[in-house]
Design a protein around this motif. Sequence first.
Motif, PDB file in Angstrom:
ATOM      1  N   ALA A   5      31.120 -59.067  80.955  1.00  0.00           N
ATOM      2  CA  ALA A   5      31.208 -59.662  82.097  1.00  0.00           C
ATOM      3  C   ALA A   5      32.017 -61.214  81.982  1.00  0.00           C
ATOM      4  CB  ALA A   5      29.578 -60.153  82.554  1.00  0.00           C
ATOM      5  N   LEU A   6      32.784 -60.591  82.226  1.00  0.00           N
ATOM      6  CA  LEU A   6      33.517 -62.048  82.007  1.00  0.00           C
ATOM      7  C   LEU A   6      33.235 -63.661  82.866  1.00  0.00           C
ATOM      8  CD1 LEU A   6      37.544 -61.347  83.985  1.00  0.00           C
ATOM      9  CD2 LEU A   6      36.425 -61.266  81.207  1.00  0.00           C
ATOM     10  N   PRO A   7      33.677 -65.003  82.033  1.00  0.00           N
ATOM     11  CA  PRO A   7      32.477 -66.159  82.449  1.00  0.00           C
ATOM     12  C   PRO A   7      33.136 -66.593  83.886  1.00  0.00           C
ATOM     13  CG  PRO A   7      33.867 -66.378  80.038  1.00  0.00           C
ATOM     14  CD  PRO A   7      33.924 -65.264  80.321  1.00  0.00           C
ATOM     15  N   PRO A   8      32.918 -67.526  84.774  1.00  0.00           N
ATOM     16  CA  PRO A   8      33.393 -67.672  85.768  1.00  0.00           C
ATOM     17  C   PRO A   8      34.524 -68.176  85.602  1.00  0.00           C
ATOM     18  CG  PRO A   8      30.609 -68.297  85.606  1.00  0.00           C
ATOM     19  CD  PRO A   8      31.634 -67.962  84.649  1.00  0.00           C
ATOM     20  N   ALA A   9      34.923 -69.081  84.880  1.00  0.00           N
ATOM     21  CA  ALA A   9      35.986 -69.898  84.782  1.00  0.00           C
ATOM     22  C   ALA A   9      37.314 -68.404  84.800  1.00  0.00           C
ATOM     23  CB  ALA A   9      36.567 -70.768  83.552  1.00  0.00           C
ATOM     24  N   LEU A  10      36.713 -67.215  84.382  1.00  0.00           N
ATOM     25  CA  LEU A  10      38.227 -66.633  84.190  1.00  0.00           C
ATOM     26  C   LEU A  10      38.293 -64.974  84.381  1.00  0.00           C
ATOM     27  CD1 LEU A  10      37.895 -66.013  79.888  1.00  0.00           C
ATOM     28  CD2 LEU A  10      39.973 -67.271  81.935  1.00  0.00           C
ATOM     29  N   GLN A  11      37.330 -65.050  86.255  1.00  0.00           N
ATOM     30  CA  GLN A  11      37.025 -64.004  86.539  1.00  0.00           C
ATOM     31  C   GLN A  11      38.395 -63.833  87.214  1.00  0.00           C
ATOM     32  OE1 GLN A  11      33.381 -64.670  88.414  1.00  0.00           O
ATOM     33  NE2 GLN A  11      32.046 -63.827  87.240  1.00  0.00           N
ATOM     34  N   ASP A  12      38.771 -64.865  88.352  1.00  0.00           N
ATOM     35  CA  ASP A  12      40.336 -64.028  88.385  1.00  0.00           C
ATOM     36  C   ASP A  12      41.557 -64.800  87.648  1.00  0.00           C
ATOM     37  OD1 ASP A  12      40.418 -67.367  88.361  1.00  0.00           O
ATOM     38  OD2 ASP A  12      41.424 -67.488  90.887  1.00  0.00           O
ATOM     39  N   LEU A  44      42.430 -60.668  77.685  1.00  0.00           N
ATOM     40  CA  LEU A  44      40.988 -61.439  78.434  1.00  0.00           C
ATOM     41  C   LEU A  44      40.540 -60.267  78.117  1.00  0.00           C
ATOM     42  CD1 LEU A  44      39.658 -62.539  80.045  1.00  0.00           C
ATOM     43  CD2 LEU A  44      40.903 -61.345  82.277  1.00  0.00           C
ATOM     44  N   HIS A  45      41.052 -58.640  77.735  1.00  0.00           N
ATOM     45  CA  HIS A  45      39.703 -57.750  77.520  1.00  0.00           C
ATOM     46  C   HIS A  45      39.283 -57.045  75.938  1.00  0.00           C
ATOM     47  CE1 HIS A  45      38.968 -57.693  82.065  1.00  0.00           C
ATOM     48  NE2 HIS A  45      40.209 -57.398  82.045  1.00  0.00           N
ATOM     49  N   ALA A  46      39.765 -57.800  74.781  1.00  0.00           N
ATOM     50  CA  ALA A  46      39.879 -57.876  73.989  1.00  0.00           C
ATOM     51  C   ALA A  46      37.860 -58.021  73.240  1.00  0.00           C
ATOM     52  CB  ALA A  46      40.543 -58.295  72.625  1.00  0.00           C
ATOM     53  N   HIS A  47      37.964 -56.681  72.750  1.00  0.00           N
ATOM     54  CA  HIS A  47      36.579 -56.890  72.629  1.00  0.00           C
ATOM     55  C   HIS A  47      35.949 -56.011  70.927  1.00  0.00           C
ATOM     56  CE1 HIS A  47      37.997 -52.312  73.671  1.00  0.00           C
ATOM     57  NE2 HIS A  47      36.803 -51.975  72.702  1.00  0.00           N
ATOM     58  N   ASP A  48      36.834 -55.814  70.293  1.00  0.00           N
ATOM     59  CA  ASP A  48      37.285 -55.311  69.258  1.00  0.00           C
ATOM     60  C   ASP A  48      37.869 -55.874  68.000  1.00  0.00           C
ATOM     61  OD1 ASP A  48      38.290 -53.338  69.521  1.00  0.00           O
ATOM     62  OD2 ASP A  48      37.063 -51.511  69.059  1.00  0.00           O
ATOM     63  N   GLU A  84      43.922 -71.334  78.574  1.00  0.00           N
ATOM     64  CA  GLU A  84      42.384 -70.903  79.172  1.00  0.00           C
ATOM     65  C   GLU A  84      41.359 -69.918  78.522  1.00  0.00           C
ATOM     66  OE1 GLU A  84      42.776 -69.331  83.567  1.00  0.00           O
ATOM     67  OE2 GLU A  84      44.934 -70.848  83.331  1.00  0.00           O
ATOM     68  N   LEU A  85      42.274 -68.760  77.878  1.00  0.00           N
ATOM     69  CA  LEU A  85      41.094 -68.079  77.156  1.00  0.00           C
ATOM     70  C   LEU A  85      40.783 -68.057  75.504  1.00  0.00           C
ATOM     71  CD1 LEU A  85      43.234 -64.756  77.188  1.00  0.00           C
ATOM     72  CD2 LEU A  85      41.889 -65.474  77.940  1.00  0.00           C
ATOM     73  N   MET A  86      41.394 -69.212  75.393  1.00  0.00           N
ATOM     74  CA  MET A  86      40.703 -70.445  74.299  1.00  0.00           C
ATOM     75  C   MET A  86      39.918 -71.025  75.009  1.00  0.00           C
ATOM     76  SD  MET A  86      44.644 -71.104  71.843  1.00  0.00           S
ATOM     77  CE  MET A  86      43.826 -72.773  71.856  1.00  0.00           C
ATOM     78  N   ARG A  87      39.884 -71.939  75.900  1.00  0.00           N
ATOM     79  CA  ARG A  87      38.738 -72.369  76.590  1.00  0.00           C
ATOM     80  C   ARG A  87      37.246 -72.001  77.010  1.00  0.00           C
ATOM     81  NH1 ARG A  87      42.387 -75.460  79.623  1.00  0.00           N
ATOM     82  NH2 ARG A  87      42.294 -77.339  78.625  1.00  0.00           N
ATOM     83  N   HIS A  88      37.818 -71.261  77.930  1.00  0.00           N
ATOM     84  CA  HIS A  88      36.983 -70.483  78.108  1.00  0.00           C
ATOM     85  C   HIS A  88      36.778 -69.179  77.817  1.00  0.00           C
ATOM     86  CE1 HIS A  88      37.020 -73.348  81.239  1.00  0.00           C
ATOM     87  NE2 HIS A  88      38.118 -72.794  81.647  1.00  0.00           N
ATOM     88  N   GLY A  89      36.978 -68.351  77.386  1.00  0.00           N
ATOM     89  CA  GLY A  89      36.954 -66.860  75.963  1.00  0.00           C
ATOM     90  C   GLY A  89      35.958 -66.796  75.385  1.00  0.00           C
ATOM     91  N   GLY A  91      34.426 -64.627  72.107  1.00  0.00           N
ATOM     92  CA  GLY A  91      34.356 -63.513  70.987  1.00  0.00           C
ATOM     93  C   GLY A  91      35.961 -63.298  70.839  1.00  0.00           C
ATOM     94  N   TRP A  92      36.369 -61.551  70.888  1.00  0.00           N
ATOM     95  CA  TRP A  92      37.292 -61.150  71.104  1.00  0.00           C
ATOM     96  C   TRP A  92      38.596 -61.966  72.142  1.00  0.00           C
ATOM     97  CZ3 TRP A  92      38.164 -59.851  65.932  1.00  0.00           C
ATOM     98  CH2 TRP A  92      37.116 -59.013  65.486  1.00  0.00           C
ATOM     99  N   ALA A  93      38.434 -62.448  73.196  1.00  0.00           N
ATOM    100  CA  ALA A  93      38.948 -62.829  73.528  1.00  0.00           C
ATOM    101  C   ALA A  93      39.553 -64.140  73.162  1.00  0.00           C
ATOM    102  CB  ALA A  93      38.923 -62.450  75.326  1.00  0.00           C
ATOM    103  N   ARG A  94      39.022 -64.859  73.113  1.00  0.00           N
ATOM    104  CA  ARG A  94      39.047 -66.450  72.481  1.00  0.00           C
ATOM    105  C   ARG A  94      40.214 -66.036  70.739  1.00  0.00           C
ATOM    106  NH1 ARG A  94      34.993 -71.077  71.695  1.00  0.00           N
ATOM    107  NH2 ARG A  94      34.439 -69.572  69.112  1.00  0.00           N
ATOM    108  N   SER A  95      39.210 -65.329  69.716  1.00  0.00           N
ATOM    109  CA  SER A  95      40.038 -64.645  68.477  1.00  0.00           C
ATOM    110  C   SER A  95      41.785 -64.609  69.093  1.00  0.00           C
ATOM    111  CB  SER A  95      39.177 -64.033  68.063  1.00  0.00           C
ATOM    112  OG  SER A  95      37.791 -64.495  67.881  1.00  0.00           O
TER     113      SER A  95
END
Length: 158
Positions: A5-12, A44-48, A84-89, A91-95
């Motif tokens: 699930a994406l944080p609300p700030a990243l849903q769009d 955005l969708h990085a997960h590992d 935006e990804l750094m601010r709201h992402g 785990g892996w998306a922020r990294s």
Amino acid sequence: MNAVALPPALQDFERRVAAVDWDAYERPQWSDAAQVRAALADALHAHDRTSSERAYHAVLYAVGNNHAGTYHAIALAVLPFLGELMRHGQGWARSTALEAFFDLALSFEPDRDQQALAPELARQARALRPVLEAIAAQGGADAVTAHEALLALEPGAD
């Protein structure tokens, strides 16, 4: 891809990325608008670790030459999305975004004949200082990279 699930700030986020006229920006000859959109979606969708590394390289090759450490004008339009990804992402998306930001803003240089881009990219990077400070304060795996980025943004660090 793991559905997280994406944080609300990243849903769009992907819709906003798709709305950009990527063809309006100079970019490497091997990159096109679809590659830029896909690279940001991958971030955005990085997960590992594997998906993060793949997205990191995709972003840097979409805006420049990761091997040579250079960027094109399109990087100026990509940097806010990394912010935006750094601010709201999480785990892996922020990294992923943090690592791409670090290289792009702090170690890469403009491609040949594009030296005029450097001051604007540096301005955008400095504007992300509060985001980097927040990441550094949270601790964890990204704190070291955020702290190093903050040090590199210091006046006279060039």
